[in-house]
Design a protein around this motif. Structure first.
Motif, PDB file in Angstrom:
ATOM      1  N   HIS A 346       0.825  -1.195   0.000  1.00 16.88           N
ATOM      2  CA  HIS A 346       0.000   0.000   0.000  1.00 16.88           C
ATOM      3  C   HIS A 346       0.873   1.265   0.000  1.00 16.88           C
ATOM      4  O   HIS A 346       1.905   1.309   0.686  1.00 16.88           O
ATOM      5  CB  HIS A 346      -0.901  -0.002   1.234  1.00 16.88           C
ATOM      6  CG  HIS A 346      -1.950   1.053   1.212  1.00 16.88           C
ATOM      7  ND1 HIS A 346      -1.685   2.352   1.546  1.00 16.88           N
ATOM      8  CD2 HIS A 346      -3.264   0.999   0.873  1.00 16.88           C
ATOM      9  CE1 HIS A 346      -2.811   3.061   1.417  1.00 16.88           C
ATOM     10  NE2 HIS A 346      -3.774   2.259   1.017  1.00 16.88           N
ATOM     11  N   ASP A 349       2.252   2.486   3.229  1.00 18.22           N
ATOM     12  CA  ASP A 349       3.337   1.678   3.782  1.00 18.22           C
ATOM     13  C   ASP A 349       4.637   1.968   3.044  1.00 18.22           C
ATOM     14  O   ASP A 349       5.704   2.042   3.648  1.00 18.22           O
ATOM     15  CB  ASP A 349       2.980   0.196   3.699  1.00 18.22           C
ATOM     16  CG  ASP A 349       1.842  -0.169   4.651  1.00 18.22           C
ATOM     17  OD1 ASP A 349       1.901   0.262   5.815  1.00 18.22           O
ATOM     18  OD2 ASP A 349       0.912  -0.851   4.228  1.00 18.22           O
ATOM     19  N   HIS A 365      -4.267  10.120  -2.744  1.00 17.81           N
ATOM     20  CA  HIS A 365      -4.987  10.261  -4.008  1.00 17.81           C
ATOM     21  C   HIS A 365      -4.645  11.571  -4.718  1.00 17.81           C
ATOM     22  O   HIS A 365      -5.139  11.841  -5.797  1.00 17.81           O
ATOM     23  CB  HIS A 365      -6.493  10.125  -3.809  1.00 17.81           C
ATOM     24  CG  HIS A 365      -7.068  11.044  -2.765  1.00 17.81           C
ATOM     25  ND1 HIS A 365      -7.020  12.412  -2.866  1.00 17.81           N
ATOM     26  CD2 HIS A 365      -7.695  10.774  -1.593  1.00 17.81           C
ATOM     27  CE1 HIS A 365      -7.608  12.940  -1.812  1.00 17.81           C
ATOM     28  NE2 HIS A 365      -8.013  11.980  -1.024  1.00 17.81           N
ATOM     29  N   ASN A 378      -6.663   3.155  -5.237  1.00 16.39           N
ATOM     30  CA  ASN A 378      -7.127   4.096  -4.210  1.00 16.39           C
ATOM     31  C   ASN A 378      -6.115   5.205  -3.995  1.00 16.39           C
ATOM     32  O   ASN A 378      -6.449   6.292  -3.550  1.00 16.39           O
ATOM     33  CB  ASN A 378      -7.337   3.382  -2.878  1.00 16.39           C
ATOM     34  CG  ASN A 378      -8.644   2.638  -2.859  1.00 16.39           C
ATOM     35  OD1 ASN A 378      -9.588   3.013  -3.552  1.00 16.39           O
ATOM     36  ND2 ASN A 378      -8.695   1.580  -2.092  1.00 16.39           N
TER      37      ASN A 378
ATOM     38  N   TYR B  16      -1.481  -8.667   8.566  1.00 14.93           N
ATOM     39  CA  TYR B  16      -1.501  -8.056   7.234  1.00 14.93           C
ATOM     40  C   TYR B  16      -1.347  -9.128   6.157  1.00 14.93           C
ATOM     41  O   TYR B  16      -2.060  -9.139   5.162  1.00 14.93           O
ATOM     42  CB  TYR B  16      -0.390  -7.006   7.159  1.00 14.93           C
ATOM     43  CG  TYR B  16      -0.080  -6.492   5.776  1.00 14.93           C
ATOM     44  CD1 TYR B  16      -1.052  -5.891   4.983  1.00 14.93           C
ATOM     45  CD2 TYR B  16       1.217  -6.587   5.262  1.00 14.93           C
ATOM     46  CE1 TYR B  16      -0.745  -5.406   3.712  1.00 14.93           C
ATOM     47  CE2 TYR B  16       1.526  -6.105   4.011  1.00 14.93           C
ATOM     48  CZ  TYR B  16       0.545  -5.519   3.230  1.00 14.93           C
ATOM     49  OH  TYR B  16       0.851  -5.048   1.987  1.00 14.93           O
ATOM     50  N   PRO B  38     -10.751   9.699   4.054  1.00 18.15           N
ATOM     51  CA  PRO B  38     -10.672  10.651   2.940  1.00 18.15           C
ATOM     52  C   PRO B  38      -9.229  11.075   2.639  1.00 18.15           C
ATOM     53  O   PRO B  38      -8.919  11.504   1.539  1.00 18.15           O
ATOM     54  CB  PRO B  38     -11.505  11.835   3.432  1.00 18.15           C
ATOM     55  CG  PRO B  38     -11.591  11.689   4.908  1.00 18.15           C
ATOM     56  CD  PRO B  38     -11.467  10.229   5.207  1.00 18.15           C
ATOM     57  N   LEU B  39      -8.357  10.877   3.609  1.00 18.90           N
ATOM     58  CA  LEU B  39      -6.952  11.257   3.437  1.00 18.90           C
ATOM     59  C   LEU B  39      -6.277  10.444   2.348  1.00 18.90           C
ATOM     60  O   LEU B  39      -5.553  10.967   1.527  1.00 18.90           O
ATOM     61  CB  LEU B  39      -6.235  11.033   4.779  1.00 18.90           C
ATOM     62  CG  LEU B  39      -4.905  11.704   4.984  1.00 18.90           C
ATOM     63  CD1 LEU B  39      -5.111  13.193   5.183  1.00 18.90           C
ATOM     64  CD2 LEU B  39      -4.218  11.105   6.209  1.00 18.90           C
ATOM     65  N   CYS B  40      -6.537   9.131   2.340  1.00 15.55           N
ATOM     66  CA  CYS B  40      -5.818   8.261   1.408  1.00 15.55           C
ATOM     67  C   CYS B  40      -6.754   7.517   0.479  1.00 15.55           C
ATOM     68  O   CYS B  40      -6.298   6.773  -0.379  1.00 15.55           O
ATOM     69  CB  CYS B  40      -4.955   7.266   2.167  1.00 15.55           C
ATOM     70  SG  CYS B  40      -5.889   6.321   3.352  1.00 15.55           S
ATOM     71  N   GLY B  41      -8.067   7.712   0.645  1.00 16.49           N
ATOM     72  CA  GLY B  41      -9.001   7.017  -0.238  1.00 16.49           C
ATOM     73  C   GLY B  41      -9.256   5.573   0.156  1.00 16.49           C
ATOM     74  O   GLY B  41      -9.911   4.846  -0.579  1.00 16.49           O
ATOM     75  N   ASP B  42      -8.729   5.146   1.299  1.00 11.02           N
ATOM     76  CA  ASP B  42      -8.966   3.764   1.728  1.00 11.02           C
ATOM     77  C   ASP B  42     -10.423   3.571   2.121  1.00 11.02           C
ATOM     78  O   ASP B  42     -11.063   4.489   2.610  1.00 11.02           O
ATOM     79  CB  ASP B  42      -8.078   3.420   2.927  1.00 11.02           C
ATOM     80  CG  ASP B  42      -6.651   3.161   2.486  1.00 11.02           C
ATOM     81  OD1 ASP B  42      -6.407   3.139   1.273  1.00 11.02           O
ATOM     82  OD2 ASP B  42      -5.795   2.989   3.371  1.00 11.02           O
ATOM     83  N   GLU B  43     -10.893   2.358   1.906  1.00 12.66           N
ATOM     84  CA  GLU B  43     -12.252   2.055   2.319  1.00 12.66           C
ATOM     85  C   GLU B  43     -12.288   0.668   2.919  1.00 12.66           C
ATOM     86  O   GLU B  43     -11.548  -0.220   2.514  1.00 12.66           O
ATOM     87  CB  GLU B  43     -13.214   2.169   1.135  1.00 12.66           C
ATOM     88  CG  GLU B  43     -12.749   1.431  -0.097  1.00 12.66           C
ATOM     89  CD  GLU B  43     -13.484   1.887  -1.346  1.00 12.66           C
ATOM     90  OE1 GLU B  43     -13.418   3.096  -1.648  1.00 12.66           O
ATOM     91  OE2 GLU B  43     -14.102   1.038  -1.993  1.00 12.66           O
ATOM     92  N   HIS B  63     -10.095  -2.039   0.871  1.00 11.14           N
ATOM     93  CA  HIS B  63      -8.700  -1.781   0.503  1.00 11.14           C
ATOM     94  C   HIS B  63      -8.064  -0.918   1.578  1.00 11.14           C
ATOM     95  O   HIS B  63      -8.674   0.029   2.039  1.00 11.14           O
ATOM     96  CB  HIS B  63      -8.607  -1.010  -0.809  1.00 11.14           C
ATOM     97  CG  HIS B  63      -9.409  -1.602  -1.903  1.00 11.14           C
ATOM     98  ND1 HIS B  63      -8.958  -2.648  -2.670  1.00 11.14           N
ATOM     99  CD2 HIS B  63     -10.652  -1.315  -2.345  1.00 11.14           C
ATOM    100  CE1 HIS B  63      -9.890  -2.977  -3.549  1.00 11.14           C
ATOM    101  NE2 HIS B  63     -10.932  -2.185  -3.373  1.00 11.14           N
ATOM    102  N   GLY B  64      -6.849  -1.241   1.929  1.00 12.39           N
ATOM    103  CA  GLY B  64      -6.194  -0.390   2.909  1.00 12.39           C
ATOM    104  C   GLY B  64      -4.734  -0.744   3.064  1.00 12.39           C
ATOM    105  O   GLY B  64      -4.251  -1.722   2.481  1.00 12.39           O
ATOM    106  N   CYS B  65      -4.058   0.038   3.866  1.00 10.10           N
ATOM    107  CA  CYS B  65      -2.640  -0.202   4.119  1.00 10.10           C
ATOM    108  C   CYS B  65      -2.496  -1.309   5.153  1.00 10.10           C
ATOM    109  O   CYS B  65      -3.477  -1.792   5.717  1.00 10.10           O
ATOM    110  CB  CYS B  65      -1.985   1.074   4.608  1.00 10.10           C
ATOM    111  SG  CYS B  65      -2.624   1.625   6.198  1.00 10.10           S
ATOM    112  N   SER B  66      -1.266  -1.690   5.427  1.00 10.73           N
ATOM    113  CA  SER B  66      -1.016  -2.780   6.361  1.00 10.73           C
ATOM    114  C   SER B  66      -1.599  -2.474   7.733  1.00 10.73           C
ATOM    115  O   SER B  66      -2.157  -3.351   8.383  1.00 10.73           O
ATOM    116  CB  SER B  66       0.481  -3.028   6.476  1.00 10.73           C
ATOM    117  OG  SER B  66       1.120  -1.867   6.958  1.00 10.73           O
ATOM    118  N   ILE B  67      -1.495  -1.230   8.165  1.00  8.94           N
ATOM    119  CA  ILE B  67      -1.981  -0.885   9.501  1.00  8.94           C
ATOM    120  C   ILE B  67      -3.495  -0.991   9.567  1.00  8.94           C
ATOM    121  O   ILE B  67      -4.052  -1.554  10.507  1.00  8.94           O
ATOM    122  CB  ILE B  67      -1.525   0.547   9.897  1.00  8.94           C
ATOM    123  CG1 ILE B  67       0.008   0.658   9.869  1.00  8.94           C
ATOM    124  CG2 ILE B  67      -2.062   0.929  11.267  1.00  8.94           C
ATOM    125  CD1 ILE B  67       0.737  -0.288  10.795  1.00  8.94           C
TER     126      ILE B  67
END
Lengths: 410, 155
Positions: A346, A349, A365, A378, B16, B38-43, B63-67
């Protein structure tokens, strides 16, 4: 002045900062650029030596402040090859510049069913003001599609232009780097009686800007991405348009006369500069223009092209299919903005691991969510290059990316 | 590596790489909520199935980052099988941990009277506090679970 990055880097105090004993690698100039010492000095000495309000006092100090501000307007004007400095409106940033056009020109010229044509790679600042006009006045926002490689797909341009009153496009993409054919679009707009606005936030800082070549009617850009301070932006507009447009904000400076019954507006540019302007920032922007001109914008462009080629080649050689770099490959139609997706790690990360190696990039984004949707991601990791970056910065990025892969591999 | 090991603890990387309870549940009987950063568009999506006031099943997706993924995965393992009020207590404690100032963290927060007591593996996420921009990632799934509770209450 010959172009020597290792000498030029020393002009920027922040670039000598260290992270964990290693030099900071700043690759986020598309978000904001670093500032040369000369700009910092000019802002400092403005406050120490000539600070007074402008266009008001009759004392010499106030005249000096006014002169400093208006000289900066002349510098900005000649930097983009405008022959009329009254066409330079100082705003807070490029976002405000585009909102000024939407609110002032848009609200008095656009009606239900009129079309504003934007592209699919625009920054939210060149989307939301038009969405707002869609809500308030019923206009249509139409989208220029993109090709696979991130260029404007103009095969259907005639149909796209039907009913269009304004073509509002980026001069250079803050995500893909794409530099669209602005002149062609401006001419096409004029052929159907429409105007052309260019969001030049990522254009003016990186290449010579010549209004006659661009052929547009409005140009918006911001100071902090071109070595100047934050809080100062520019709207350039054709004088006959600016003169015909109603004032944007009301208050001091923008009036000729105020009575209990009403007001008459000042002449341009002051008609659009209500209230005390950000004088020190304007003077600082003038110093940034001086700095960039001393380096030479042709040199900046050549340097960034060479460095972007190096980056595209290096990253492709070292990571192959593990690293996707969005946008065109051809540096003649792209700037030094590299939006990447690395394996399935991601972007947050990736940027976190890069940060631990002192490499500053943006993850997210990039205020271009419609484009993210089109790319089916995303977020991306974005590294962006400027005049003070060199091959060692790109190598540091590649090394840190490699470490990222190792960190997250099972 | 400037504290990276505090952020990416082994158990976080494990969740993860091997997320638990990923997927969806049929609605109804389950309820679903979507959360956005809204910061990174993750949902993220969270589905919960509650019977007699107990969370009998929970799935997450998106979808998202490891954390954010690891935190959501750990959330499902810790709160499934708990009563709604127990789950709310855990959410409260977790959010308390996320709001602790970094300074206090270093003073020794492993004490039994700390808000983290009883969080078990979730304590591995306390290092996130040192990276303020990542707190929103860690709390995304948890806020979405709270939305599920609201959805449940409105039925």
């Amino acid at each position: 002045m010959s172009f020597n990055v290792s000498v030029l880097k020393k002009d920027f105090p922040l670039l000598s900062r260290e992270e964990n004993g290693e030099p900071l690698i700043y690759l986020d100039s598309a978000a904001t650029s670093q500032k040369p010492q000369k700009v910092l000095d000019v802002i400092d000495s403005y406050y120490r030596e000539i600070n007074a309000n402008v266009h008001r006092g009759a004392y010499r100090l106030a005249e000096q402040a006014t002169t400093a501000m208006e000289e900066a307007r002349e510098k900005v004007s000649s930097f983009i090859k405008s022959d009329r400095s009254e066409e330079i409106i100082f705003t807070k940033n490029a976002t405000e510049s585009m909102n000024l056009v939407a609110r002032s020109w848009g609200e008095s010229n656009l009606n239900e069913g009129d079309v504003v044509l934007v592209s699919s790679l625009e920054h939210h600042a060149n989307i939301v003001p038009w969405h707002q006009l869609a809500e308030s006045r019923g206009i249509e926002v139409r989208w220029i599609p993109l090709t696979e490689s991130g260029l404007f797909d103009l095969t259907d341009l005639d149909r796209l232009l039907d009913g269009v009153k304004l073509v509002a496009v980026s001069g250079a993409s803050n995500v893909l780097g794409t530099v669209p054919p602005v002149r062609m679009l401006a001419d096409a707009a004029h052929n159907v009686g429409a105007l052309c606005l260019v969001d030049a936030s990522q254009y003016v800082p990186h290449r010579p800007t010549d209004l006659a070549e661009l052929g547009c009617d409005f140009l918006a850009f911001t100071g902090h991405k071109m070595c100047g301070p934050t809080g100062i932006g520019v709207l350039w507009g054709r004088s006959e348009l600016l003169e015909s447009m109603p004032a944007f904000l009301g208050g001091g400076e923008m009036i000729l006369d105020v009575t209990k019954e009403g007001f008459t507006t000042n002449t341009i540019p002051w008609k659009f500069e209500a209230g005390t302007p950000p004088i020190a920032e304007i003077v600082g922007l003038g110093a940034a223009v001086d700095y960039l001109e001393s380096v030479g914008m042709e040199n900046v462009l050549d340097h960034e092209k060479t460095l972007t080629s190096y980056a595209l080649q290096t990253l492709s050689d070292r990571f192959g299919n593990d690293l996707i770099i969005h946008g065109p490959n051809d540096v003649s139609v792209r700037g030094g903005v590299l939006s990447m997706c690395y394996q399935d790690v991601h972007p947050h990360d990736v940027s976190q691991i890069l940060d631990s190696h002192g490499v500053c990039v943006r993850a997210g984004h990039h205020c271009a969510k419609p484009l993210m949707k089109l790319l089916d991601v995303n977020a991306t990791v974005r590294a962006s290059l400027y005049l003070y970056n060199d091959e060692s910065d790109v190598d540091a990025l590649a090394d840190a990316l490699e470490a990222t892969g190792q960190f997250f591999s099972p | 590596m400037s504290g990276l090991e505090d952020l990416y603890r082994e158990i976080i990387l494990d969740h993860y790489r091997n997320p638990r309870n990923q997927g969806e549940l049929e609605t109804p009987p389950a309820v679903m909520a979507e959360g956005f950063n809204p910061l990174c568009g993750d949902e993220v999506t969270v589905h919960i199935h509650v019977e007699d006031g107990v969370i009998v099943d929970m799935k997450f997706g998106g979808h998202g980052c490891s954390i954010s993924l690891a935190s959501a995965s750990m959330m499902t393992t810790v709160t499934t099988g708990k009563s709604l009020s127990e789950a709310k207590d855990i959410i409260y404690s977790f959010k308390q941990m996320m709001s602790i100032h970094e300074g206090r963290l270093e003073e020794g927060s492993e004490e039994t009277d700390s808000p983290m007591a009883g969080l078990g593996d979730l304590q591995a996420l306390q290092g996130v506090v040192k990276f303020p921009v990542r707190i929103k990632c860690a709390t995304l799934g948890w806020n979405t679970l709270e939305q599920c509770f609201e959805e449940l209450a409105s039925q």
